[in-house]
Design a protein around this motif. Structure first.
Motif, PDB file in Angstrom:
ATOM      1  N   GLU A 230       3.544   4.453  -1.892  1.00  0.00           N
ATOM      2  CA  GLU A 230       2.505   4.505  -1.044  1.00  0.00           C
ATOM      3  C   GLU A 230       2.426   3.061  -0.463  1.00  0.00           C
ATOM      4  OE1 GLU A 230       0.216   6.879  -0.138  1.00  0.00           O
ATOM      5  OE2 GLU A 230       1.556   8.066  -1.280  1.00  0.00           O
ATOM      6  N   ALA A 231       2.762   1.883  -0.972  1.00  0.00           N
ATOM      7  CA  ALA A 231       2.949   0.871   0.005  1.00  0.00           C
ATOM      8  C   ALA A 231       3.566   0.435   0.888  1.00  0.00           C
ATOM      9  CB  ALA A 231       3.213  -0.323  -1.095  1.00  0.00           C
ATOM     10  N   LEU A 232       4.895   1.480   0.751  1.00  0.00           N
ATOM     11  CA  LEU A 232       6.002   1.438   1.823  1.00  0.00           C
ATOM     12  C   LEU A 232       5.529   2.362   3.031  1.00  0.00           C
ATOM     13  CD1 LEU A 232       9.166   1.504  -0.330  1.00  0.00           C
ATOM     14  CD2 LEU A 232       8.482  -0.439   1.358  1.00  0.00           C
ATOM     15  N   LEU A 233       4.813   3.507   2.580  1.00  0.00           N
ATOM     16  CA  LEU A 233       4.369   4.465   3.601  1.00  0.00           C
ATOM     17  C   LEU A 233       3.118   3.759   4.570  1.00  0.00           C
ATOM     18  CD1 LEU A 233       4.344   7.789   1.770  1.00  0.00           C
ATOM     19  CD2 LEU A 233       5.730   7.082   3.540  1.00  0.00           C
ATOM     20  N   ALA A 234       2.232   2.840   3.667  1.00  0.00           N
ATOM     21  CA  ALA A 234       1.281   2.158   4.395  1.00  0.00           C
ATOM     22  C   ALA A 234       1.716   1.234   5.275  1.00  0.00           C
ATOM     23  CB  ALA A 234       0.374   1.575   3.620  1.00  0.00           C
ATOM     24  N   HIS A 235       2.868   0.661   4.968  1.00  0.00           N
ATOM     25  CA  HIS A 235       3.599  -0.602   5.802  1.00  0.00           C
ATOM     26  C   HIS A 235       4.085   0.134   6.873  1.00  0.00           C
ATOM     27  CE1 HIS A 235       7.266  -2.738   7.001  1.00  0.00           C
ATOM     28  NE2 HIS A 235       6.493  -3.928   7.145  1.00  0.00           N
ATOM     29  N   ARG A 236       4.700   1.245   6.818  1.00  0.00           N
ATOM     30  CA  ARG A 236       5.607   2.124   7.948  1.00  0.00           C
ATOM     31  C   ARG A 236       4.323   2.404   8.922  1.00  0.00           C
ATOM     32  NH1 ARG A 236       8.597   7.845   7.128  1.00  0.00           N
ATOM     33  NH2 ARG A 236       6.364   8.218   6.972  1.00  0.00           N
TER      34      ARG A 236
END
Length: 345
Positions: A230-236
């Motif tokens: 989820e953190a990577l998706l939010a960053h993207r």
């Protein structure tokens, strides 16, 4: 492309460097009880009970002071989460020295149960090999004043704070939250996590909910993997809004929901720590309240440290790379813990 690969390799290197720490993740907390025995023969007679989490090795030896001998040893499963090892011990009247155990490396509780029914307790700080403490002076223990409210509250507050700061899976989960949002968004996520684990901590500790800790630990590890994603998706989404199909509002509500849900799971882990210390009935409310407050203090200390590092990285334009590297490292550790714990079920 080359620069992206460089930072991904750096994150992988950080992950590999973290593996030795990850292997030693499980908290080694124990409750020790020494019960004075009413025996007319000469010498010191007592029963020694070690209440241990099931993930600890109950067969580890105990080193007794010179002049002490074990008459009988017994081992019994108290619940799905705890085992008790008992020793009937006799010592010469002149015996002195330390009882050295291989349990309680992260600390624990020592209780002395006297013949008159009174109980004297103290918090153990732990040690590199395990907890150790002196043979009891029963006369001095009988004269000891019971701990006051402030000392008891401080003891459990410190225990909650220390538990979070040495519990790598909880820190990894909170790290993912810090990588996922800023400002009020992060405040909402931390509050959701706090709400979840506070509810389940109270329910599990009071016996309303009773869940085996081993599968709970595996789900906690899996929660780190999920939140790293989820953190990577939010960053993207922050860096490429056009590539994201879910609306920002829908994504945020989803993350609030799963953070609360995973908070419920993490609270079961917190409860296993507090329950393993054998808190007396008189201290139940104080222990539950201030242990939970200690957990929040530990979380806030960690989040503030992470945000400070992000601020420093932003000044040299490395904050976005830090977010990606941290999420990859947390996710990798979570995957490692998940496999390790599932294999242990």
């Amino acid at each position: 492309m080359v620069k992206r690969l460089r930072w991904q390799l750096a994150g992988a290197l950080l992950l590999l460097m973290s593996f030795p720490v990850a292997v030693a993740h499980y908290l080694d907390l124990a409750q020790f009880t020494l019960v004075q025995q009413n025996v007319e023969d000469e010498g010191l007679w007592f029963r020694f009970d070690a209440n241990l989490p099931v993930n600890l090795d109950a067969e580890l030896p105990v080193i007794w002071p010179e002049g002490c001998s074990v008459l009988e040893r017994d081992e019994r499963l108290e619940s799905t989460n705890a085992v008790t090892v008992s020793f009937d011990v006799t010592c010469d009247e002149t015996s002195s020295g330390l009882i050295r155990t291989r349990w309680g490396r992260d600390g624990g509780m020592l209780e002395l149960h006297l013949l008159d029914g009174s109980v004297a307790s103290t918090m153990l700080s732990g040690g590199r090999v395990g907890a150790e403490f002196s043979l009891p002076d029963w006369t001095a223990a009988a004269a000891q004043e019971p701990d006051g409210f402030l000392l008891t509250a401080w003891r459990y507050l410190m225990l909650g704070t220390e538990h979070v700061l040495i519990g790598l899976d909880h820190l990894a989960f909170v790290l993912c939250l810090a990588m996922m949002a800023r400002g009020t968004g992060l405040l909402w996520l931390i509050s959701a996590f706090t709400l979840g684990h506070s509810i389940s901590l109270a329910l599990a500790y009071l016996g309303v909910v009773n869940v085996p800790i081993v599968p709970v630990e595996a789900i906690i590890a899996l929660s780190v993997v999920f939140m790293a994603r989820e953190a990577l998706l939010a960053h993207r989404a922050d860096n490429n809004p056009q590539a994201v199909q879910r609306s920002a509002e829908t994504s945020f509500r989803w993350r609030i929901g799963i953070t609360t849900g995973f908070g419920l799971i993490h609270g079961l882990g917190f409860a296993s720590v507090l329950g393993g210390l054998g808190v007396s009935a008189a201290d139940t409310v104080v222990a539950l309240l201030f242990f939970n407050v200690g957990v929040e203090i530990g979380q806030l200390m960690f989040v503030m440290t992470v945000l400070l590092l992000l601020l420093l990285m932003r000044k040299v334009h490395l904050d976005q790379k830090m977010i990606r590297a941290s999420a990859f490292a947390a996710g990798g550790l979570g995957l490692f813990w998940t496999i390790e714990r599932v294999m242990g079920i």
